[in-house]
Design an enzyme around this catalytic site. Sequence first.
Site, PDB file in Angstrom:
ATOM      1  N   LEU A  29       6.032  -6.708   4.249  1.00 52.99           N
ATOM      2  CA  LEU A  29       5.953  -6.201   6.087  1.00 52.99           C
ATOM      3  C   LEU A  29       4.346  -5.952   6.653  1.00 52.99           C
ATOM      4  CD1 LEU A  29       7.378  -5.687   7.824  1.00 52.99           C
ATOM      5  CD2 LEU A  29       7.915  -3.206   6.562  1.00 52.99           C
ATOM      6  N   HIS A  30       3.470  -5.062   5.565  1.00 52.64           N
ATOM      7  CA  HIS A  30       2.281  -5.278   6.375  1.00 52.64           C
ATOM      8  C   HIS A  30       1.803  -6.177   7.192  1.00 52.64           C
ATOM      9  CE1 HIS A  30      -1.203  -3.475   6.349  1.00 52.64           C
ATOM     10  NE2 HIS A  30      -2.043  -3.734   5.689  1.00 52.64           N
TER      11      HIS A  30
END
Length: 188
Positions: A29-30
């Site tokens: 996600l990051h």
Amino acid sequence: MTSHHVDIRVVPDPETNAAQLLGALYDRLHLALVQQRIDDIGASFPGYSTTQRTLGTVLRLHGNEARLRNFLMEDWLKGLRGHVRLTDVSAVPEGAPQRTVQRRQFKTNVERLRRRRMKRKGETEQQAQQAIPQTVERRPNLPYLHLRSRSTSQPFCLFIALGSLTTTANPGRFNSHGLSGSSTIPWF
């Protein structure tokens, strides 16, 4: 505006536990948020518990419907698809309370702090011990994710703290981890 959400549940197997999978999911996600320069998707953990010190098995993403649908069309879950289950993008329940979900950083290892000081200031071990007492070290009881820095490849713990519940939404931007100390997400 975080009017919609999608839940991503990690599904552990005999070789990989839920915490490891959640860390890998969050790392992806990051990376996706950074690469796509997205600052209007927030993250939360519905299974968050300080008593059990866990984030649970669900990562909930918050945003507007179009943004979430477009984000999910990207291939950022590649390699994890067999270990996650996604819900449909859904509207947030009406009247859901709001709160911030933010990173907390701690001075967690006094020996590391002393070594760093000795290197930076050219001090002896005794001087560093006098400058940094044992009482500086804090043992947080917050849930966390095990991640690896993309820039230094060093492992680190990303501690997650929740703000107080409120009835008022505070729209705004989220950092590259989907967290914010000021922007709220619906909590349900």
